[in-house]
Design an enzyme around this catalytic site. Sequence first.
Site, PDB file in Angstrom:
ATOM      1  N   GLU A  23       5.517  -0.698  -4.640  1.00  0.00           N
ATOM      2  CA  GLU A  23       5.539  -1.730  -5.688  1.00  0.00           C
ATOM      3  C   GLU A  23       4.616  -1.352  -6.848  1.00  0.00           C
ATOM      4  O   GLU A  23       4.947  -1.598  -8.010  1.00  0.00           O
ATOM      5  CB  GLU A  23       5.122  -3.076  -5.093  1.00  0.00           C
ATOM      6  N   ARG A  72       0.795  -7.529 -11.810  1.00  0.00           N
ATOM      7  CA  ARG A  72       1.860  -8.176 -11.052  1.00  0.00           C
ATOM      8  C   ARG A  72       1.731  -9.679 -11.283  1.00  0.00           C
ATOM      9  O   ARG A  72       0.665 -10.250 -11.042  1.00  0.00           O
ATOM     10  CB  ARG A  72       1.686  -7.854  -9.568  1.00  0.00           C
ATOM     11  N   ARG A 127       5.047 -18.246   7.641  1.00  0.00           N
ATOM     12  CA  ARG A 127       5.976 -19.167   6.962  1.00  0.00           C
ATOM     13  C   ARG A 127       7.203 -19.433   7.826  1.00  0.00           C
ATOM     14  O   ARG A 127       7.736 -18.505   8.449  1.00  0.00           O
ATOM     15  CB  ARG A 127       6.440 -18.590   5.624  1.00  0.00           C
ATOM     16  N   ASN A 140      -2.999  -6.435  -8.924  1.00  0.00           N
ATOM     17  CA  ASN A 140      -2.140  -7.320  -8.138  1.00  0.00           C
ATOM     18  C   ASN A 140      -3.028  -8.415  -7.534  1.00  0.00           C
ATOM     19  O   ASN A 140      -3.733  -8.169  -6.553  1.00  0.00           O
ATOM     20  CB  ASN A 140      -1.474  -6.465  -7.044  1.00  0.00           C
ATOM     21  N   GLY A 145       5.243 -11.264   4.424  1.00  0.00           N
ATOM     22  CA  GLY A 145       6.296 -12.054   3.784  1.00  0.00           C
ATOM     23  C   GLY A 145       7.568 -11.227   3.863  1.00  0.00           C
ATOM     24  O   GLY A 145       7.492 -10.002   3.784  1.00  0.00           O
ATOM     25  N   HIS A 200       9.348 -10.588  -4.265  1.00  0.00           N
ATOM     26  CA  HIS A 200       9.332  -9.160  -3.864  1.00  0.00           C
ATOM     27  C   HIS A 200      10.228  -8.333  -4.787  1.00  0.00           C
ATOM     28  O   HIS A 200      10.763  -7.305  -4.370  1.00  0.00           O
ATOM     29  CB  HIS A 200       9.845  -8.965  -2.416  1.00  0.00           C
ATOM     30  N   ASN A 214       7.977   0.440   9.758  1.00  0.00           N
ATOM     31  CA  ASN A 214       7.259   0.942  10.938  1.00  0.00           C
ATOM     32  C   ASN A 214       7.774   0.461  12.285  1.00  0.00           C
ATOM     33  O   ASN A 214       7.521   1.117  13.299  1.00  0.00           O
ATOM     34  CB  ASN A 214       5.776   0.555  10.836  1.00  0.00           C
ATOM     35  N   GLY A 241       6.054  -3.427   5.698  1.00  0.00           N
ATOM     36  CA  GLY A 241       5.271  -2.984   6.861  1.00  0.00           C
ATOM     37  C   GLY A 241       6.076  -2.982   8.152  1.00  0.00           C
ATOM     38  O   GLY A 241       6.003  -2.043   8.953  1.00  0.00           O
TER      39      GLY A 241
HETATM   40  P1  AMP Z   1       3.238  -5.807   4.777  1.00  0.00           P
HETATM   41  O1  AMP Z   1       3.103  -7.263   4.449  1.00  0.00           O
HETATM   42  O2  AMP Z   1       4.434  -5.167   4.159  1.00  0.00           O
HETATM   43  O3  AMP Z   1       1.968  -5.028   4.582  1.00  0.00           O
HETATM   44  O4  AMP Z   1       3.515  -5.732   6.365  1.00  0.00           O
HETATM   45  C1  AMP Z   1       2.585  -6.209   7.305  1.00  0.00           C
HETATM   46  C2  AMP Z   1       3.273  -6.372   8.652  1.00  0.00           C
HETATM   47  O5  AMP Z   1       3.757  -5.078   9.086  1.00  0.00           O
HETATM   48  C3  AMP Z   1       2.343  -6.878   9.754  1.00  0.00           C
HETATM   49  O6  AMP Z   1       3.011  -7.906  10.486  1.00  0.00           O
HETATM   50  C4  AMP Z   1       2.141  -5.654  10.617  1.00  0.00           C
HETATM   51  O7  AMP Z   1       1.910  -5.979  11.974  1.00  0.00           O
HETATM   52  C5  AMP Z   1       3.478  -4.952  10.460  1.00  0.00           C
HETATM   53  N1  AMP Z   1       3.383  -3.562  10.877  1.00  0.00           N
HETATM   54  C6  AMP Z   1       2.682  -2.572  10.314  1.00  0.00           C
HETATM   55  N2  AMP Z   1       2.788  -1.427  11.053  1.00  0.00           N
HETATM   56  C7  AMP Z   1       3.581  -1.724  12.115  1.00  0.00           C
HETATM   57  C8  AMP Z   1       4.059  -0.994  13.256  1.00  0.00           C
HETATM   58  N3  AMP Z   1       3.736   0.287  13.435  1.00  0.00           N
HETATM   59  N4  AMP Z   1       4.850  -1.642  14.131  1.00  0.00           N
HETATM   60  C9  AMP Z   1       5.171  -2.940  13.959  1.00  0.00           C
HETATM   61  N5  AMP Z   1       4.760  -3.672  12.901  1.00  0.00           N
HETATM   62  C10 AMP Z   1       3.968  -3.082  12.005  1.00  0.00           C
END
Ligand code: AMP
Length: 396
Positions: free
Chosen positions: A384, A91, A239, A7, A210, A180, A333, A329
């Site tokens: 993914e 990817r 963005r 990726n 994103g 995505h 979470n 993310g």
């Molecule tokens: P991703 O691009 O899917 O890896 O997501 C990254 C985003 O998820 C970042 O803005 C992180 O701050 C957020 N993130 C990860 N863990 C948590 C959490 N426990 N609470 C709030 N945001 C989170």
Amino acid sequence: MKILVVNAGSSSLKYQLIDMEDEKCLCSGGVDCIGQQTSTIEHKVSGKEEHTEKHHFENHTEALKIVFGLLTDANFGVVKSIDEISAVGHRVLHSGEDFDRSILITPENLAILKKNIPLGPLHMPANIACVESCQSLLPNVPMVAVFDTAFHMTMPKHAYMYAIPYEDYEEFKVRRYGFHGTSHKYVTGEAIKMMGTSNCKIINCHLGNGSSISAVKDGKCQDTSMGLTPLEGLMMGTRSGDIDPACLEFLMDKKGMDIHQMLNYLNKKSGFLGISGVSSDARAVTKAAEEGNERAQLVLEMTTYRIRKYIGAYAAALQGVDCIVFTGGIGENSFDTRRRVLEKLEWLGVKIDWDKNNNCPRRKNVEISTPDSKVKVFVIPTNEELVIARETKDLI
Ligand code: AMP
């Protein structure tokens, strides 16, 4: 059968080696800052401590050579020889209108990927460089391209067209593509299993650095929030998402920016970072908001308001909704983000078990709606890499 998933971003590279017998990840890793002074490579073998090395990589090819060395390394390796790799799944950002599914990379298909570089000028050259490097390092191993856009190719024309002169769509293929796709595809499959039927209307919220939302009916994408590029739609880490295009000329004039600087401003300096002035990272913004930072609080209000607007729009587009999925993310979470979105969707028939929302276990599919909720709400950790590995296996 072992499949390597690659990726590549414009200056980064992530990889996973997956054993398809049990779909287990044998090792994973990432390289950042390719083309800069110092790159860090992080290599993690399942069940062992992470191994980190620092190098200078001029390009993706140099980085891949070190990755192949690590895969077979006496201490950090997981295979005796790279001959154990049966296929590589890449990817690839953009399919243009040429492909609506994953493809085996033949010389003809590679030429089509190169033709589509203008649709993704930052990512496509890196994707293609990785394909060509892997072909030279593993000359007899089949390569597969899995597109970020392919899942969305079932959108009807009235959803993917922009209202610009039609000839320009025909000549330049300017339209909504969406991104995505592997994540939306994975969580759609999991949601269908949880619903017990594919005959349902799903709204997927992939919320991360994103973010994009998709509207899915009977397993097929009907609409999605990202467009020709990943800039359109929701407010994201850096963005802007949706904005009146007339702002561009206004701001370029006021700030003396050319169009490249303007797009950099909208892609890299806006979103959570631009509004809060604190960070592009949701955790840091949430912490600042809790400490009383009003601009960080505004980020949380703006972002969750926009997610709700899209959910409302897609419920109308689908003429109803049976389930809403949170992934990525933030979606997986941040119980606070889910709460801010969901507590104002009761009118739609959403009823949440707040205890389940607030104490959702990590890395598990969880239903957080109450048993009598008209609309089911699921938290589904995306995967993914697994979609890329499965599609690669299917194709070879
Ligand atoms: P991703 O691009 O899917 O890896 O997501 C990254 C985003 O998820 C970042 O803005 C992180 O701050 C957020 N993130 C990860 N863990 C948590 C959490 N426990 N609470 C709030 N945001 C989170």
